[in-house]
Write an enzyme that holds these catalytic residues in place. Structure first.
Site, PDB file in Angstrom:
ATOM      1  N   MET A  22     178.434 -10.035  12.018  1.00  0.00           N
ATOM      2  CA  MET A  22     179.187  -8.795  12.199  1.00  0.00           C
ATOM      3  C   MET A  22     179.846  -8.362  10.893  1.00  0.00           C
ATOM      4  O   MET A  22     179.798  -7.195  10.522  1.00  0.00           O
ATOM      5  CB  MET A  22     180.252  -8.976  13.288  1.00  0.00           C
TER       6      MET A  22
ATOM      7  N   ASP B  66     185.290 -15.035   3.204  1.00  0.00           N
ATOM      8  CA  ASP B  66     184.909 -16.115   4.129  1.00  0.00           C
ATOM      9  C   ASP B  66     185.577 -17.399   3.652  1.00  0.00           C
ATOM     10  O   ASP B  66     186.324 -17.379   2.668  1.00  0.00           O
ATOM     11  CB  ASP B  66     183.371 -16.233   4.219  1.00  0.00           C
TER      12      ASP B  66
ATOM     13  N   VAL C 121     185.918 -13.281  12.347  1.00  0.00           N
ATOM     14  CA  VAL C 121     185.715 -14.728  12.190  1.00  0.00           C
ATOM     15  C   VAL C 121     185.313 -15.282  13.558  1.00  0.00           C
ATOM     16  O   VAL C 121     185.111 -14.520  14.504  1.00  0.00           O
ATOM     17  CB  VAL C 121     186.989 -15.419  11.639  1.00  0.00           C
TER      18      VAL C 121
ATOM     19  N   GLU D  86     185.105 -16.710  17.295  1.00  0.00           N
ATOM     20  CA  GLU D  86     185.832 -16.230  18.475  1.00  0.00           C
ATOM     21  C   GLU D  86     186.781 -17.317  19.003  1.00  0.00           C
ATOM     22  O   GLU D  86     186.623 -17.832  20.110  1.00  0.00           O
ATOM     23  CB  GLU D  86     184.798 -15.814  19.541  1.00  0.00           C
TER      24      GLU D  86
ATOM     25  N   SER E  88     185.154  -9.862  20.742  1.00  0.00           N
ATOM     26  CA  SER E  88     184.436  -9.224  21.847  1.00  0.00           C
ATOM     27  C   SER E  88     185.063  -9.565  23.191  1.00  0.00           C
ATOM     28  O   SER E  88     184.757  -8.904  24.175  1.00  0.00           O
ATOM     29  CB  SER E  88     182.955  -9.602  21.828  1.00  0.00           C
TER      30      SER E  88
ATOM     31  N   HIS F  33     186.110  -2.817  18.003  1.00  0.00           N
ATOM     32  CA  HIS F  33     184.994  -3.591  18.545  1.00  0.00           C
ATOM     33  C   HIS F  33     183.679  -2.920  18.157  1.00  0.00           C
ATOM     34  O   HIS F  33     183.341  -1.851  18.660  1.00  0.00           O
ATOM     35  CB  HIS F  33     185.145  -3.676  20.076  1.00  0.00           C
TER      36      HIS F  33
HETATM   37  P1  NAD Z   1     179.239 -15.395  12.923  1.00  0.00           P
HETATM   38  O1  NAD Z   1     179.311 -16.806  13.342  1.00  0.00           O
HETATM   39  O2  NAD Z   1     177.931 -14.830  12.502  1.00  0.00           O
HETATM   40  O3  NAD Z   1     180.243 -15.155  11.712  1.00  0.00           O
HETATM   41  C1  NAD Z   1     181.535 -15.642  11.676  1.00  0.00           C
HETATM   42  C2  NAD Z   1     181.900 -15.822  10.212  1.00  0.00           C
HETATM   43  O4  NAD Z   1     183.294 -16.075  10.131  1.00  0.00           O
HETATM   44  C3  NAD Z   1     181.189 -17.002   9.544  1.00  0.00           C
HETATM   45  O5  NAD Z   1     180.597 -16.577   8.347  1.00  0.00           O
HETATM   46  C4  NAD Z   1     182.306 -17.990   9.302  1.00  0.00           C
HETATM   47  O6  NAD Z   1     182.102 -18.763   8.153  1.00  0.00           O
HETATM   48  C5  NAD Z   1     183.487 -17.077   9.143  1.00  0.00           C
HETATM   49  N1  NAD Z   1     184.751 -17.738   9.383  1.00  0.00           N
HETATM   50  C6  NAD Z   1     185.059 -18.644  10.320  1.00  0.00           C
HETATM   51  N2  NAD Z   1     186.329 -19.022  10.204  1.00  0.00           N
HETATM   52  C7  NAD Z   1     186.848 -18.352   9.160  1.00  0.00           C
HETATM   53  C8  NAD Z   1     188.112 -18.320   8.536  1.00  0.00           C
HETATM   54  N3  NAD Z   1     189.116 -19.085   8.988  1.00  0.00           N
HETATM   55  N4  NAD Z   1     188.298 -17.500   7.503  1.00  0.00           N
HETATM   56  C9  NAD Z   1     187.291 -16.735   7.048  1.00  0.00           C
HETATM   57  N5  NAD Z   1     186.064 -16.735   7.607  1.00  0.00           N
HETATM   58  C10 NAD Z   1     185.846 -17.535   8.639  1.00  0.00           C
HETATM   59  O7  NAD Z   1     179.867 -14.569  14.118  1.00  0.00           O
HETATM   60  P2  NAD Z   1     179.690 -13.021  14.449  1.00  0.00           P
HETATM   61  O8  NAD Z   1     178.591 -12.857  15.404  1.00  0.00           O
HETATM   62  O9  NAD Z   1     179.684 -12.245  13.205  1.00  0.00           O
HETATM   63  O10 NAD Z   1     181.024 -12.727  15.266  1.00  0.00           O
HETATM   64  C11 NAD Z   1     182.275 -12.652  14.648  1.00  0.00           C
HETATM   65  C12 NAD Z   1     183.281 -12.007  15.581  1.00  0.00           C
HETATM   66  O11 NAD Z   1     182.793 -10.760  16.045  1.00  0.00           O
HETATM   67  C13 NAD Z   1     183.600 -12.807  16.822  1.00  0.00           C
HETATM   68  O12 NAD Z   1     184.946 -12.633  17.152  1.00  0.00           O
HETATM   69  C14 NAD Z   1     182.719 -12.177  17.868  1.00  0.00           C
HETATM   70  O13 NAD Z   1     183.219 -12.362  19.160  1.00  0.00           O
HETATM   71  C15 NAD Z   1     182.785 -10.745  17.461  1.00  0.00           C
HETATM   72  N6  NAD Z   1     181.658  -9.893  17.904  1.00  0.00           N
HETATM   73  C16 NAD Z   1     180.381 -10.361  17.849  1.00  0.00           C
HETATM   74  C17 NAD Z   1     179.349  -9.560  18.259  1.00  0.00           C
HETATM   75  C18 NAD Z   1     177.920 -10.026  18.201  1.00  0.00           C
HETATM   76  O14 NAD Z   1     177.076  -9.432  18.847  1.00  0.00           O
HETATM   77  N7  NAD Z   1     177.619 -11.075  17.447  1.00  0.00           N
HETATM   78  C19 NAD Z   1     179.607  -8.242  18.707  1.00  0.00           C
HETATM   79  C20 NAD Z   1     180.923  -7.793  18.716  1.00  0.00           C
HETATM   80  C21 NAD Z   1     181.935  -8.632  18.318  1.00  0.00           C
END
Ligand code: NAD
Length: 716
Positions: free
Chosen positions: A324, A343, A400, A402, A429, A450
């Site tokens: 995301m 990150d 980051v 969830e 989400s 979102h």
């Molecule tokens: P992802 O696992 O691809 O990415 C998460 C990133 O956050 C990773 O690169 C990780 O290294 C980084 N991270 C973790 N802890 C951290 C910290 N303390 N400081 C800095 N970076 C940190 O996950 P994603 O799919 O990108 O989802 C991220 C967020 O977006 C979640 O909250 C998820 O619920 C939400 N979201 C996801 C989707 C989807 O379809 N994937 C859609 C809407 C919302």
């Protein structure tokens, strides 16, 4: 409305000039004025020829959708369209040369006016587009477009214009034979006038090709071997793509087939009937309301709190460079805004930027972006592992993991660096915003933004207002969403907000059907037939059954005894905990994903969820009942969101559903569909479903009350 003048040589200029608008549009008023002026010019012996032009920067933007959306008298509408056809024929057969000077974009009814002239010359204006967007709003080009275009350019070249609403540039329009000439910008009127003068000098009677002796449809008509083959294939493809949910492209094919089998006058009469049918159909009303007016309102930020000065953005922070984060960074950079992509390690942050590079590289390779433009975009993304780099960001968005604790931690670290009035947004989400804001020292500046995956492509952002979120934070966040070219809807805080909550009911209903013993192939096919882009079981695999299971566990933990176990929770638990089938990401879910072939339903489902069939061996539920459940379960949950004030307006629900999870536009949206059914009918159906399948279908009180009072969500 129209400027009219006649020069010394008897050549009249009819110039569209719609008052108080930047664009010329066609409605009863402007079309009436055109009819009157053209009749006057045709009847006046002093007028020898006519040039049709525009006083605006474009020619004509198309029909007035407010007028079409409000039309409810079929007979009157049909009569007015038939009169219009008569006028166009009078111009074509009037014996006076008529040329259209197309200075800019010419769409829909505007292009039909041009096609009703003997000659069309366009300015070589790089911004100008020519086409018929009607089909995208459930309509057809009903001022002769379905008859004149294929007669001019052939059925093959006409198909993408009429059936897909494809817009083309002047050079291509000339190449396929839709316009005669392309000239330097500013020369189009002179060129049009010259053609009129030359035709007068030559003394030849101006005629459209279809009125000339021996006319043949380019490439062959519908009853030639070529034509038949094309129409047969088009019909089959349409059916496969749309499940016949969209009458407009089907009616367009009928207009072409039936209309081109006969002469132009009968063809136009045929078109007038199909057009009237579409204008009166709930499908076009639904599409116009949601896709045009609803979307425009959202994009104009109609619900933006008043009195907050507009915010310009120059620097945004992005926490988490995962799927995301990288996508949001791309959208932000594309809007010309610098973005700090943070990150846990520099390496992880760089990976996010690499994702952007890969995506843009693909575009560059396809010639959609120059290498320089790509480098300029990449230069806006600043990967880092240091919070100090967030200083000066007007807005920081976190994406980051969830997990509440992680989100709380990054909130505190960020707020220590950014300015006191900067906004902190979460892309969570599932986690309620008000709870996440507890980690913030300035919860008034805390909000939910979102995004949908893939964030660089998906057009919707659901903005979630927490208990403490201020109006100023909301207004400024809306400015950001528009700055990156996305469409916002605003909702209040709740579990799953609006989109995940309602979209989830579709997936859950599919899983409930599976538990009831409905064949899985039928469940997913029913989803497609209902108009959804993907069947519910296939979708569960995509978002991961594990996620469905996790959310169920979290909800149980949060709600305790108040939590009602659903069929979907049991199915997810069985799939994940008992069978280890987590969904697509683990290569095994409701489907199998073989490395060497297409996915297919997992044969083991038959044993885990035995089919239940009636005494005669057929399925217990009809296809119609399955479709009804998959669609209405979304509507009833949406009404609950309205009742609980999670949603602020019905149109937000409809726009959000269509843009957010591909809800079928022909139904208008989950609320649009109830409106289409009629609320009394909707309540009766939901009562029946609730009795048979459980309280999740029970009509909420506001729906029952509205039905009892004869109220509607939208005007009739
Ligand atoms: P992802 O696992 O691809 O990415 C998460 C990133 O956050 C990773 O690169 C990780 O290294 C980084 N991270 C973790 N802890 C951290 C910290 N303390 N400081 C800095 N970076 C940190 O996950 P994603 O799919 O990108 O989802 C991220 C967020 O977006 C979640 O909250 C998820 O619920 C939400 N979201 C996801 C989707 C989807 O379809 N994937 C859609 C809407 C919302």
């Amino acid at each position: 409305m129209l400027n009219y003048s006649v020069d010394a040589e008897g050549i009249a200029t009819v110039e569209f000039d719609y008052p108080d608008k930047s664009q010329n549009i066609l409605n009863a008023k402007s079309m009436g004025a055109y009819a009157e002026t053209m009749q006057k010019a045709l009847a006046d012996p002093a007028v020898k020829g006519i040039v049709v032009a525009s006083a605006k920067k474009d020619f004509i933007a198309g029909g007035d959708l407010a007028e079409l959306g409000a039309a409810i008298d079929a007979a009157a509408f049909h009569a007015s369209i038939s009169d219009w056809h008569k006028l166009m024929r009078a111009i074509e057969l009037g014996g006076k040369p008529v040329a259209a000077a197309l200075n800019g974009t010419t769409l829909g009814g505007g292009l039909e006016i041009a096609l009703g002239c003997h000659y069309r010359v366009a300015a070589d204006n790089p911004k100008a587009r020519f086409g018929f967007p009607e089909v995208t709003l459930g309509l057809l080009p009903g001022a002769g477009g379905t008859q004149r275009v294929p007669r001019l350019v052939g059925m093959m070249a006409a198909a993408p214009l009429l059936m897909e609403g494809k817009r083309i540039k002047a050079a291509e329009a000339q190449k396929i034979g839709m316009i005669h000439a392309v000239v330097k910008v500013g020369d189009e009127r002179t060129a049009a006038r010259q053609w009129v003068a030359d035709t007068l000098a030559a003394g030849t009677k101006p005629l459209q090709p279809w009125d000339a002796k021996g006319f043949k449809i380019p490439g062959g008509g519908p009853n030639t071997p070529n034509g038949m083959q094309m129409l047969m294939a088009a019909n089959a493809m349409l059916r496969e793509k749309t499940y016949d949910n969209y009458p407009a492209p089907r009616h367009i094919l009928s207009c072409v087939y039936e209309g081109l089998s006969t002469n132009i006058d009968t063809g136009l009469a045929i078109e007038a009937r199909y057009f009237t049918n579409l204008v009166m159909s709930p499908v076009s009303k639904n599409m116009i309301r949601s896709l045009f007016f609803g979307m425009n309102e959202a994009n104009k930020l109609a619900s933006r709190p008043a009195g907050v000065p507009p915010q310009k953005y120059t620097k945004i922070g992005m926490l988490g460079a995962g799927m995301m984060g990288a996508g949001i960074a791309m959208s932000t950079a594309t809007a010309g805004i610098d973005i700090v992509l943070l990150d846990t390690t520099q390496e992880a942050a760089d990976k996010g930027k690499d994702y952007a590079r890969k995506q843009w590289n693909k575009q560059a390779q396809r010639g959609r972006m120059t290498p320089e433009a790509m480098e300029a975009l990449l230069a806006r993304i600043h990967p880092t592992a240091s919070y100090a780099d967030l200083a000066g960001c007007e807005l920081v968005i976190e994406a980051v993991f969830e997990k509440r604790e992680i989100k709380a931690d990054v909130t505190r670290k960020t707020e220590a660096v950014i300015a006191p009035d900067a906004i902190f947004a979460s892309n969570t989400s599932t986690l309620p915003i008000t709870g996440l804001a507890e980690a913030s020292v300035r919860p008034a500046n805390f909000i939910g933004l979102h995004f949908f995956s893939p964030a660089e492509k998906m057009p919707l952002v659901e903005i979630i207002v927490g208990k403490a979120t201020s109006d100023a934070t909301l207004a400024r966040s809306m400015d950001y969403v528009r700055a990156i070219g996305k469409t916002p809807i605003v909702v209040n805080d709740s579990r799953g907000f609006y989109t995940s909550r309602v979209f989830g009911t579709y997936v859950s209903e599919g899983m409930a059907l599976l538990e009831e013993g409905v064949p899985p192939a039928l469940i997913d096919k029913a989803g497609l037939i209902a108009g959804m882009p993907v069947g519910p079981l296939a979708l569960a695999d995509e978002v991961s059954i594990e996620l469905v299971h996790k959310i169920a566990q979290q909800t149980r933990a949060d709600l305790g005894k108040a939590c009602v176990e659903r069929a979907a929770d049991r199915v997810a638990a069985k799939m994940v905990a008992d069978l280890g089938r987590l969904g697509r990401k683990s290569g095994a879910g409701f489907y199998d994903y073989p490395a060497d072939g297409p996915k297919h339903l997992w044969p083991g489902l038959a044993e885990q969820f035995p089919l239940r069939v009636g005494a005669d061996g057929t399925a217990m539920l009809s296809l119609d009942e399955i479709v009804e459940r998959l669609i209405l379960v979304q509507s009833v949950e949406t009404v609950r969101c309205l009742e609980e004030k999670v949603l602020r307006a019905p149109i937000d629900a409809d726009v959000g559903a269509i843009l957010g999870w591909g809800y079928p536009p022909f139904r208008g949206g989950p609320i649009g569909w109830l409106h289409t059914l009629g609320l009394t009918q909707a309540v009766a159906t939901l009562d029946r479903l609730a009795e048979r399948h459980g309280a999740r279908f029970a009509p909420p009180k506001i729906l029952r009350d509205m039905a009892a009072r004869g109220e509607r969500f939208y005007p009739a």
